[in-house]
Write a protein that holds these residues in place. Sequence first.
Motif, PDB file in Angstrom:
ATOM      1  N   PRO A 174      38.079  64.902  39.423  1.00  0.00           N
ATOM      2  CA  PRO A 174      38.052  63.998  38.300  1.00  0.00           C
ATOM      3  C   PRO A 174      38.971  62.646  38.638  1.00  0.00           C
ATOM      4  CG  PRO A 174      39.349  65.735  37.618  1.00  0.00           C
ATOM      5  CD  PRO A 174      38.609  66.217  39.100  1.00  0.00           C
ATOM      6  N   VAL A 175      38.235  61.488  38.224  1.00  0.00           N
ATOM      7  CA  VAL A 175      39.140  60.275  38.425  1.00  0.00           C
ATOM      8  C   VAL A 175      39.423  59.677  37.180  1.00  0.00           C
ATOM      9  CG1 VAL A 175      38.791  58.128  39.463  1.00  0.00           C
ATOM     10  CG2 VAL A 175      37.818  59.723  40.688  1.00  0.00           C
ATOM     11  N   ASP A 176      40.585  59.388  37.006  1.00  0.00           N
ATOM     12  CA  ASP A 176      41.116  58.768  35.669  1.00  0.00           C
ATOM     13  C   ASP A 176      40.832  57.353  35.554  1.00  0.00           C
ATOM     14  OD1 ASP A 176      42.468  57.808  33.398  1.00  0.00           O
ATOM     15  OD2 ASP A 176      44.169  58.836  33.709  1.00  0.00           O
ATOM     16  N   GLY A 177      39.874  56.873  35.069  1.00  0.00           N
ATOM     17  CA  GLY A 177      39.490  55.623  34.786  1.00  0.00           C
ATOM     18  C   GLY A 177      40.169  54.642  33.852  1.00  0.00           C
ATOM     19  N   SER A 178      41.262  55.114  33.400  1.00  0.00           N
ATOM     20  CA  SER A 178      42.117  54.143  32.354  1.00  0.00           C
ATOM     21  C   SER A 178      42.125  52.915  32.843  1.00  0.00           C
ATOM     22  CB  SER A 178      43.167  55.007  31.705  1.00  0.00           C
ATOM     23  OG  SER A 178      42.808  56.187  31.177  1.00  0.00           O
ATOM     24  N   PRO A 179      42.793  52.714  33.958  1.00  0.00           N
ATOM     25  CA  PRO A 179      43.313  51.205  34.559  1.00  0.00           C
ATOM     26  C   PRO A 179      41.893  50.501  34.740  1.00  0.00           C
ATOM     27  CG  PRO A 179      44.443  52.852  35.505  1.00  0.00           C
ATOM     28  CD  PRO A 179      43.172  53.635  34.828  1.00  0.00           C
ATOM     29  N   LEU A 180      40.661  51.011  34.626  1.00  0.00           N
ATOM     30  CA  LEU A 180      39.603  49.996  34.864  1.00  0.00           C
ATOM     31  C   LEU A 180      38.941  49.221  33.756  1.00  0.00           C
ATOM     32  CD1 LEU A 180      37.578  52.516  37.069  1.00  0.00           C
ATOM     33  CD2 LEU A 180      39.228  50.658  37.828  1.00  0.00           C
ATOM     34  N   LYS A 181      39.921  48.447  33.277  1.00  0.00           N
ATOM     35  CA  LYS A 181      39.459  47.407  32.201  1.00  0.00           C
ATOM     36  C   LYS A 181      39.884  46.023  32.316  1.00  0.00           C
ATOM     37  CE  LYS A 181      43.622  49.349  30.069  1.00  0.00           C
ATOM     38  NZ  LYS A 181      44.164  50.150  29.108  1.00  0.00           N
ATOM     39  N   PRO A 182      39.305  44.967  31.839  1.00  0.00           N
ATOM     40  CA  PRO A 182      39.643  43.794  32.218  1.00  0.00           C
ATOM     41  C   PRO A 182      41.159  43.390  32.355  1.00  0.00           C
ATOM     42  CG  PRO A 182      37.682  43.598  30.745  1.00  0.00           C
ATOM     43  CD  PRO A 182      38.348  45.043  30.935  1.00  0.00           C
ATOM     44  N   GLU A 183      41.821  43.755  31.351  1.00  0.00           N
ATOM     45  CA  GLU A 183      43.329  43.138  31.286  1.00  0.00           C
ATOM     46  C   GLU A 183      44.126  43.638  32.463  1.00  0.00           C
ATOM     47  OE1 GLU A 183      42.986  45.721  27.492  1.00  0.00           O
ATOM     48  OE2 GLU A 183      41.514  44.877  28.864  1.00  0.00           O
ATOM     49  N   THR A 184      43.659  44.947  33.191  1.00  0.00           N
ATOM     50  CA  THR A 184      44.365  45.184  34.454  1.00  0.00           C
ATOM     51  C   THR A 184      44.249  44.364  35.397  1.00  0.00           C
ATOM     52  OG1 THR A 184      44.020  47.547  33.772  1.00  0.00           O
ATOM     53  CG2 THR A 184      44.419  47.233  36.197  1.00  0.00           C
ATOM     54  N   PHE A 185      42.955  43.733  35.502  1.00  0.00           N
ATOM     55  CA  PHE A 185      42.933  42.981  36.678  1.00  0.00           C
ATOM     56  C   PHE A 185      43.080  41.287  36.570  1.00  0.00           C
ATOM     57  CE2 PHE A 185      40.575  46.674  37.164  1.00  0.00           C
ATOM     58  CZ  PHE A 185      40.954  47.039  38.490  1.00  0.00           C
ATOM     59  N   ARG A 186      43.655  41.060  35.268  1.00  0.00           N
ATOM     60  CA  ARG A 186      43.744  39.626  35.048  1.00  0.00           C
ATOM     61  C   ARG A 186      44.737  38.820  35.983  1.00  0.00           C
ATOM     62  NH1 ARG A 186      45.407  40.290  30.171  1.00  0.00           N
ATOM     63  NH2 ARG A 186      43.271  40.026  29.190  1.00  0.00           N
ATOM     64  N   GLU A 187      44.187  37.726  36.518  1.00  0.00           N
ATOM     65  CA  GLU A 187      45.097  37.138  37.539  1.00  0.00           C
ATOM     66  C   GLU A 187      45.345  37.856  38.637  1.00  0.00           C
ATOM     67  OE1 GLU A 187      48.421  35.460  35.436  1.00  0.00           O
ATOM     68  OE2 GLU A 187      47.273  34.587  33.939  1.00  0.00           O
ATOM     69  N   LYS A 228      37.465  58.251  31.083  1.00  0.00           N
ATOM     70  CA  LYS A 228      38.310  57.365  30.234  1.00  0.00           C
ATOM     71  C   LYS A 228      38.070  55.929  30.669  1.00  0.00           C
ATOM     72  CE  LYS A 228      42.192  59.910  30.956  1.00  0.00           C
ATOM     73  NZ  LYS A 228      41.721  61.238  31.501  1.00  0.00           N
ATOM     74  N   LEU A 229      37.168  55.693  31.380  1.00  0.00           N
ATOM     75  CA  LEU A 229      36.802  54.179  32.012  1.00  0.00           C
ATOM     76  C   LEU A 229      36.868  53.057  30.656  1.00  0.00           C
ATOM     77  CD1 LEU A 229      35.833  52.378  34.336  1.00  0.00           C
ATOM     78  CD2 LEU A 229      33.450  53.006  33.634  1.00  0.00           C
ATOM     79  N   GLY A 230      37.411  52.067  30.751  1.00  0.00           N
ATOM     80  CA  GLY A 230      37.713  51.272  29.829  1.00  0.00           C
ATOM     81  C   GLY A 230      38.641  51.698  28.633  1.00  0.00           C
ATOM     82  N   ARG A 231      39.411  52.838  28.704  1.00  0.00           N
ATOM     83  CA  ARG A 231      40.130  53.371  27.604  1.00  0.00           C
ATOM     84  C   ARG A 231      41.111  52.415  27.109  1.00  0.00           C
ATOM     85  NH1 ARG A 231      44.135  58.595  28.027  1.00  0.00           N
ATOM     86  NH2 ARG A 231      44.907  58.615  25.904  1.00  0.00           N
ATOM     87  N   GLY A 232      41.119  51.996  26.020  1.00  0.00           N
ATOM     88  CA  GLY A 232      42.162  51.100  25.141  1.00  0.00           C
ATOM     89  C   GLY A 232      41.971  49.765  25.533  1.00  0.00           C
ATOM     90  N   MET A 233      40.703  49.376  26.211  1.00  0.00           N
ATOM     91  CA  MET A 233      40.709  47.997  26.496  1.00  0.00           C
ATOM     92  C   MET A 233      40.879  47.010  25.011  1.00  0.00           C
ATOM     93  SD  MET A 233      36.607  47.288  27.403  1.00  0.00           S
ATOM     94  CE  MET A 233      36.673  45.471  27.230  1.00  0.00           C
ATOM     95  N   ALA A 234      41.519  45.912  25.260  1.00  0.00           N
ATOM     96  CA  ALA A 234      41.565  45.109  23.923  1.00  0.00           C
ATOM     97  C   ALA A 234      41.131  43.509  24.024  1.00  0.00           C
ATOM     98  CB  ALA A 234      43.026  45.133  23.911  1.00  0.00           C
TER      99      ALA A 234
END
Length: 285
Positions: A14-27, A73-79
């Motif tokens: 299992p891979v925790d995809g929580s960090p895979l959301k737009p704000e993680t990679f901004r700039e 949890k892909l995209g979890r908590g994205m805002a």
Amino acid sequence: MALTLRWRSSTTLPVDGSPLKPETFRERTSADAARVALRVGNATADVGDLFEIEGDAADGALVVEGDLTHVDKLGRGMATGSLKVRGDVGPRLGAEMAGGLLDLDGSCGDWAGAEMAGGVLRIRGDAGNSLGAAYPGSRRGMREGLILVGGSAGDDVGLLMRRGAIGVKGAVGAGLGRNMIAGTIYACGAVGAMPGAGMKRGSLVLSGLGEDAERSLSPTFHFAVRLPVPILGVYASLFHGHGFVVPPSVSSAEVDRYNGDLAVGGQGEILVAVPPSTLRLISPH
């Protein structure tokens, strides 16, 4: 082009995809993006170890592609921003998201949009159980936002839902809107057992029951009236703006209103599409 991550790993952990959301990679540059850490089983791995990376995140858009069934949890908590996913994914897609657009071109596991607080979650395939629901032990499920499913969904859609709207094009399982506190759910296909059981307020809009409504609903729901409900047209327009077409039978015509659940106060409602009338030709002989 948008920052694009293409799955290349063969791991079945299992891979925790929580960090895979737009704000993680901004700039972040592509090189920086490759060093973002993900939990894999009881260890960690860099994004660059699991995905091929192309483009940048300057426009706030992220694309993730591949067989992502082991990613949860892909995209979890994205805002904010836009997350486009191409391929099937694991559970808890977009759980607890607060804003932005998450568009899945595929199907997903259980708990998609669980305890969602805002934004739009668009699932073009099927969803599992507990869509937009509360986690075990929690008192509130989905609180704001919009979830649209182009296929079917499992049991307990909208469990303890507080606000927001859900639309499901295909069939849904048992317990639709169970213990619902408020909000609106459209179910355009077949509906499983006990829809609305324990609902305190809110609306279930069902277009797939037809003449089976009386047999399908709990006896703690009471038929009230047949009437047009203009607000359904507003919801239909909102859904249509995101590519989800609501059947005309529940967007512009009269519906049968059932009040309930009377066991907990009876302030909720189930709106059932009125079956079309049919003409019978009687032979003069």
